[in-house]
Design a protein around this motif. Structure first.
Motif, PDB file in Angstrom:
ATOM      1  N   GLN A  52       0.778  -3.636   6.027  1.00 46.29           N
ATOM      2  CA  GLN A  52       2.014  -2.868   6.085  1.00 46.29           C
ATOM      3  C   GLN A  52       1.853  -1.457   5.574  1.00 46.29           C
ATOM      4  O   GLN A  52       2.825  -0.710   5.512  1.00 46.29           O
ATOM      5  N   GLY A  53       0.672  -1.075   5.188  1.00 45.74           N
ATOM      6  CA  GLY A  53       0.483   0.293   4.742  1.00 45.74           C
ATOM      7  C   GLY A  53      -0.731   0.420   3.862  1.00 45.74           C
ATOM      8  O   GLY A  53      -1.376  -0.562   3.502  1.00 45.74           O
ATOM      9  N   TYR A  54      -1.022   1.635   3.552  1.00 46.03           N
ATOM     10  CA  TYR A  54      -2.136   1.972   2.684  1.00 46.03           C
ATOM     11  C   TYR A  54      -1.562   2.834   1.575  1.00 46.03           C
ATOM     12  O   TYR A  54      -0.554   3.513   1.757  1.00 46.03           O
ATOM     13  N   THR A  55      -2.168   2.813   0.422  1.00 47.12           N
ATOM     14  CA  THR A  55      -1.611   3.564  -0.687  1.00 47.12           C
ATOM     15  C   THR A  55      -2.689   4.360  -1.395  1.00 47.12           C
ATOM     16  O   THR A  55      -3.879   4.099  -1.237  1.00 47.12           O
ATOM     17  N   ILE A  56      -2.244   5.323  -2.141  1.00 53.41           N
ATOM     18  CA  ILE A  56      -3.131   6.140  -2.953  1.00 53.41           C
ATOM     19  C   ILE A  56      -2.815   5.834  -4.409  1.00 53.41           C
ATOM     20  O   ILE A  56      -1.653   5.772  -4.802  1.00 53.41           O
ATOM     21  N   ILE A  57      -3.850   5.639  -5.197  1.00 59.41           N
ATOM     22  CA  ILE A  57      -3.677   5.494  -6.632  1.00 59.41           C
ATOM     23  C   ILE A  57      -4.187   6.777  -7.248  1.00 59.41           C
ATOM     24  O   ILE A  57      -5.358   7.118  -7.107  1.00 59.41           O
ATOM     25  N   ARG A  58      -3.268   7.509  -7.875  1.00 63.98           N
ATOM     26  CA  ARG A  58      -3.630   8.803  -8.427  1.00 63.98           C
ATOM     27  C   ARG A  58      -4.574   8.659  -9.600  1.00 63.98           C
ATOM     28  O   ARG A  58      -4.431   7.776 -10.424  1.00 63.98           O
ATOM     29  N   GLY A  59      -5.536   9.583  -9.664  1.00 60.78           N
ATOM     30  CA  GLY A  59      -6.445   9.640 -10.801  1.00 60.78           C
ATOM     31  C   GLY A  59      -5.767  10.308 -11.977  1.00 60.78           C
ATOM     32  O   GLY A  59      -4.578  10.597 -11.962  1.00 60.78           O
ATOM     33  N   GLY A  60      -6.540  10.573 -12.991  1.00 59.81           N
ATOM     34  CA  GLY A  60      -6.004  11.260 -14.149  1.00 59.81           C
ATOM     35  C   GLY A  60      -5.708  10.325 -15.296  1.00 59.81           C
ATOM     36  O   GLY A  60      -5.587  10.749 -16.424  1.00 59.81           O
ATOM     37  N   SER A  61      -5.587   9.046 -15.015  1.00 63.54           N
ATOM     38  CA  SER A  61      -5.446   8.099 -16.110  1.00 63.54           C
ATOM     39  C   SER A  61      -6.283   6.879 -15.778  1.00 63.54           C
ATOM     40  O   SER A  61      -6.267   6.391 -14.660  1.00 63.54           O
ATOM     41  N   SER A  62      -7.021   6.442 -16.744  1.00 65.12           N
ATOM     42  CA  SER A  62      -7.873   5.283 -16.530  1.00 65.12           C
ATOM     43  C   SER A  62      -7.004   4.035 -16.484  1.00 65.12           C
ATOM     44  O   SER A  62      -5.866   4.045 -16.949  1.00 65.12           O
ATOM     45  N   ALA A  86      13.101  -3.944   0.733  1.00 67.79           N
ATOM     46  CA  ALA A  86      12.634  -2.786   1.504  1.00 67.79           C
ATOM     47  C   ALA A  86      12.567  -1.540   0.629  1.00 67.79           C
ATOM     48  O   ALA A  86      11.619  -0.750   0.723  1.00 67.79           O
ATOM     49  N   GLN A  87      13.553  -1.359  -0.248  1.00 65.83           N
ATOM     50  CA  GLN A  87      13.541  -0.202  -1.146  1.00 65.83           C
ATOM     51  C   GLN A  87      12.429  -0.323  -2.183  1.00 65.83           C
ATOM     52  O   GLN A  87      11.780   0.671  -2.519  1.00 65.83           O
ATOM     53  N   LEU A  88      12.186  -1.526  -2.687  1.00 65.21           N
ATOM     54  CA  LEU A  88      11.096  -1.735  -3.637  1.00 65.21           C
ATOM     55  C   LEU A  88       9.748  -1.405  -2.998  1.00 65.21           C
ATOM     56  O   LEU A  88       8.869  -0.844  -3.649  1.00 65.21           O
ATOM     57  N   ALA A  89       9.596  -1.747  -1.725  1.00 69.08           N
ATOM     58  CA  ALA A  89       8.337  -1.494  -1.025  1.00 69.08           C
ATOM     59  C   ALA A  89       8.028  -0.008  -0.924  1.00 69.08           C
ATOM     60  O   ALA A  89       6.866   0.381  -0.766  1.00 69.08           O
ATOM     61  N   ARG A  90       9.041   0.839  -1.044  1.00 71.53           N
ATOM     62  CA  ARG A  90       8.826   2.286  -0.955  1.00 71.53           C
ATOM     63  C   ARG A  90       8.439   2.908  -2.296  1.00 71.53           C
ATOM     64  O   ARG A  90       8.163   4.100  -2.356  1.00 71.53           O
ATOM     65  N   ILE A  91       8.405   2.133  -3.362  1.00 76.93           N
ATOM     66  CA  ILE A  91       7.995   2.635  -4.676  1.00 76.93           C
ATOM     67  C   ILE A  91       6.504   2.354  -4.831  1.00 76.93           C
ATOM     68  O   ILE A  91       6.095   1.191  -4.926  1.00 76.93           O
ATOM     69  N   PRO A  92       5.655   3.392  -4.862  1.00 70.88           N
ATOM     70  CA  PRO A  92       4.200   3.167  -4.861  1.00 70.88           C
ATOM     71  C   PRO A  92       3.697   2.358  -6.049  1.00 70.88           C
ATOM     72  O   PRO A  92       2.710   1.638  -5.929  1.00 70.88           O
ATOM     73  N   GLN A 119      10.397   3.719 -16.819  1.00 71.96           N
ATOM     74  CA  GLN A 119      11.832   3.899 -17.029  1.00 71.96           C
ATOM     75  C   GLN A 119      12.494   4.500 -15.797  1.00 71.96           C
ATOM     76  O   GLN A 119      13.577   4.074 -15.395  1.00 71.96           O
ATOM     77  N   GLU A 120      11.841   5.482 -15.167  1.00 68.93           N
ATOM     78  CA  GLU A 120      12.387   6.065 -13.936  1.00 68.93           C
ATOM     79  C   GLU A 120      12.529   4.991 -12.859  1.00 68.93           C
ATOM     80  O   GLU A 120      13.549   4.940 -12.143  1.00 68.93           O
ATOM     81  N   ILE A 121      11.515   4.146 -12.738  1.00 70.03           N
ATOM     82  CA  ILE A 121      11.557   3.079 -11.739  1.00 70.03           C
ATOM     83  C   ILE A 121      12.692   2.112 -12.076  1.00 70.03           C
ATOM     84  O   ILE A 121      13.458   1.707 -11.200  1.00 70.03           O
ATOM     85  N   TRP A 122      12.821   1.753 -13.352  1.00 70.84           N
ATOM     86  CA  TRP A 122      13.900   0.860 -13.772  1.00 70.84           C
ATOM     87  C   TRP A 122      15.265   1.454 -13.427  1.00 70.84           C
ATOM     88  O   TRP A 122      16.134   0.765 -12.911  1.00 70.84           O
ATOM     89  N   GLU A 123      15.439   2.745 -13.693  1.00 72.00           N
ATOM     90  CA  GLU A 123      16.713   3.405 -13.377  1.00 72.00           C
ATOM     91  C   GLU A 123      16.985   3.379 -11.874  1.00 72.00           C
ATOM     92  O   GLU A 123      18.105   3.127 -11.435  1.00 72.00           O
ATOM     93  N   THR A 124      15.941   3.629 -11.087  1.00 74.39           N
ATOM     94  CA  THR A 124      16.074   3.602  -9.627  1.00 74.39           C
ATOM     95  C   THR A 124      16.470   2.207  -9.150  1.00 74.39           C
ATOM     96  O   THR A 124      17.390   2.040  -8.346  1.00 74.39           O
ATOM     97  N   VAL A 125      15.764   1.193  -9.653  1.00 72.74           N
ATOM     98  CA  VAL A 125      16.029  -0.185  -9.233  1.00 72.74           C
ATOM     99  C   VAL A 125      17.429  -0.617  -9.669  1.00 72.74           C
ATOM    100  O   VAL A 125      18.178  -1.215  -8.894  1.00 72.74           O
ATOM    101  N   SER A 126      17.796  -0.302 -10.903  1.00 78.29           N
ATOM    102  CA  SER A 126      19.111  -0.704 -11.414  1.00 78.29           C
ATOM    103  C   SER A 126      20.256  -0.097 -10.606  1.00 78.29           C
ATOM    104  O   SER A 126      21.317  -0.697 -10.489  1.00 78.29           O
ATOM    105  N   ALA A 127      20.024   1.099 -10.053  1.00 75.03           N
ATOM    106  CA  ALA A 127      21.067   1.783  -9.287  1.00 75.03           C
ATOM    107  C   ALA A 127      21.092   1.377  -7.809  1.00 75.03           C
ATOM    108  O   ALA A 127      21.989   1.794  -7.076  1.00 75.03           O
ATOM    109  N   MET A 128      20.143   0.576  -7.364  1.00 73.48           N
ATOM    110  CA  MET A 128      20.092   0.184  -5.954  1.00 73.48           C
ATOM    111  C   MET A 128      21.303  -0.654  -5.589  1.00 73.48           C
ATOM    112  O   MET A 128      21.659  -1.584  -6.318  1.00 73.48           O
TER     113      MET A 128
END
Length: 147
Positions: A52-62, A86-92, A119-128
């Motif tokens: 269903q897709g491919y994702t990028i995992i950003r560097g900068g933190s181990s 569907a909305q959860l699937a859009r959160i990388p 916390q940002e993700i939690w706020e997004t999910v809680s407001a869905m």
């Protein structure tokens, strides 16, 4: 839609999971198919929703610096709550989502770069729309990881 997958499809999926940027020629050599045969199989797996897709995992933190959390989510309507998924699937940072039996509806695993991002993700999910309640727990350490 039920899609028949054979051992070669599973091998292709495993190789793409390990390295989504593997060249088709290299992937073909690993699964003993031509470049074109591998491409056709990948296109079929994408078209049928197995991939269903491919994702990028950003560097900068181990991995040791990343923050893992589990969100338990109650949906207002279990049977018609597909939009929440569907909305959860859009959160990388959402790396896993399970539908549960019992009191809670969804178990969502989040791997993020910081507590603030969780916390940002939690706020997004809680407001869905469709989410009636959430419970969030942070992982203190990982002692078994078979993923």
């Amino acid at each position: 839609m039920t899609v028949h997958r054979d051992a070669i499809d599973e091998h292709i999926i495993a190789e793409l999971t390990a390295d989504a940027r593997i060249p088709l020629v290299s992937l073909g050599a690993k699964v003993r198919l031509s470049r074109n045969a591998v491409r056709q199989r990948i296109e079929r797996l994408e078209r049928t929703g197995v991939i269903q897709g491919y994702t990028i995992i950003r560097g900068g933190s181990s991995p040791q610096e990343r923050v893992s959390a589990v969100l338990f989510i109650d949906r207002a309507d279990r049977m018609r709550g597909a939009e929440v998924i569907a909305q959860l699937a859009r959160i990388p940072e959402v790396v896993k989502c399970d539908i549960l039996a019992g009191d809670l509806d969804l178990l969502v695993r989040v791997d993020a770069r910081s507590v603030e991002r969780v916390q940002e993700i939690w706020e997004t999910v809680s407001a869905m729309p469709g989410v009636s309640n959430t419970v969030t727990s942070f992982s203190l350490s990982t002692v078994i990881d078979r993923g």
